[in-house]
Design a protein around this motif. Sequence first.
Motif, PDB file in Angstrom:
ATOM      1  N   UNK A 212       8.719  -1.519  13.386  1.00  0.00           N
ATOM      2  CA  UNK A 212       9.512  -2.681  13.002  1.00  0.00           C
ATOM      3  C   UNK A 212       8.535  -3.842  12.891  1.00  0.00           C
ATOM      4  N   UNK A 213       8.481  -4.460  11.713  1.00  0.00           N
ATOM      5  CA  UNK A 213       7.552  -5.553  11.441  1.00  0.00           C
ATOM      6  C   UNK A 213       8.336  -6.825  11.175  1.00  0.00           C
ATOM      7  N   UNK A 214       7.948  -7.920  11.817  1.00  0.00           N
ATOM      8  CA  UNK A 214       8.500  -9.232  11.475  1.00  0.00           C
ATOM      9  C   UNK A 214       7.342 -10.150  11.104  1.00  0.00           C
ATOM     10  N   UNK A 215       7.590 -11.037  10.173  1.00  0.00           N
ATOM     11  CA  UNK A 215       6.557 -11.975   9.753  1.00  0.00           C
ATOM     12  C   UNK A 215       7.039 -12.832   8.607  1.00  0.00           C
ATOM     13  N   UNK A 216       6.094 -13.521   7.987  1.00  0.00           N
ATOM     14  CA  UNK A 216       6.402 -14.368   6.846  1.00  0.00           C
ATOM     15  C   UNK A 216       5.707 -13.819   5.604  1.00  0.00           C
ATOM     16  N   UNK A 217       6.344 -14.032   4.457  1.00  0.00           N
ATOM     17  CA  UNK A 217       5.717 -13.648   3.198  1.00  0.00           C
ATOM     18  C   UNK A 217       4.627 -14.658   2.876  1.00  0.00           C
ATOM     19  N   UNK A 218       3.496 -14.134   2.400  1.00  0.00           N
ATOM     20  CA  UNK A 218       2.352 -14.989   2.093  1.00  0.00           C
ATOM     21  C   UNK A 218       1.733 -14.496   0.787  1.00  0.00           C
ATOM     22  N   UNK A 219       1.309 -15.434  -0.044  1.00  0.00           N
ATOM     23  CA  UNK A 219       0.655 -15.065  -1.295  1.00  0.00           C
ATOM     24  C   UNK A 219      -0.853 -15.074  -1.070  1.00  0.00           C
ATOM     25  N   UNK A 220      -1.475 -13.914  -1.195  1.00  0.00           N
ATOM     26  CA  UNK A 220      -2.927 -13.777  -1.077  1.00  0.00           C
ATOM     27  C   UNK A 220      -3.549 -13.824  -2.454  1.00  0.00           C
TER      28      UNK A 220
END
Length: 127
Positions: free
Chosen positions: A69-77
């Motif tokens: 289970x992964x939680x985080x924020x979307x980020x543009x690399x």
Amino acid sequence: MSTVVEVGRLTADPEVKFVGAKGTALVSFSIAVNRKKGEEESVHYFDCVAWSSLATNIADSLRKGNRVIVTGQLKQDRYETKDGKTASKIVIDVRNIGPDLTYASAVVSPTDFPNNSNKSYRKEADF
């Protein structure tokens, strides 16, 4: 910023590398998420990154095929391609990750916090 939560399987063993002048730990990995809508099934792949102690804990604890289970924020690399063009992709900047205990069990062991910066949390958690 909104939080993303995904449940899926690691597609490969996470490998940590150390970057920058301070040698900050970085782990990049992907998860495969199965989705079902009616009778139709599909698989979606998400690239993920984690930093510092979370990165080393992931590399030490999780393996290919583990359901997480992964939680985080979307980020543009943004990055440069082999032919010198600038490209980008969306990744999950991981804040929390753990095994999905629906079909598995886990043994949790606390790690030492860097520079003992969070002793009070350690006491409260008292693993």
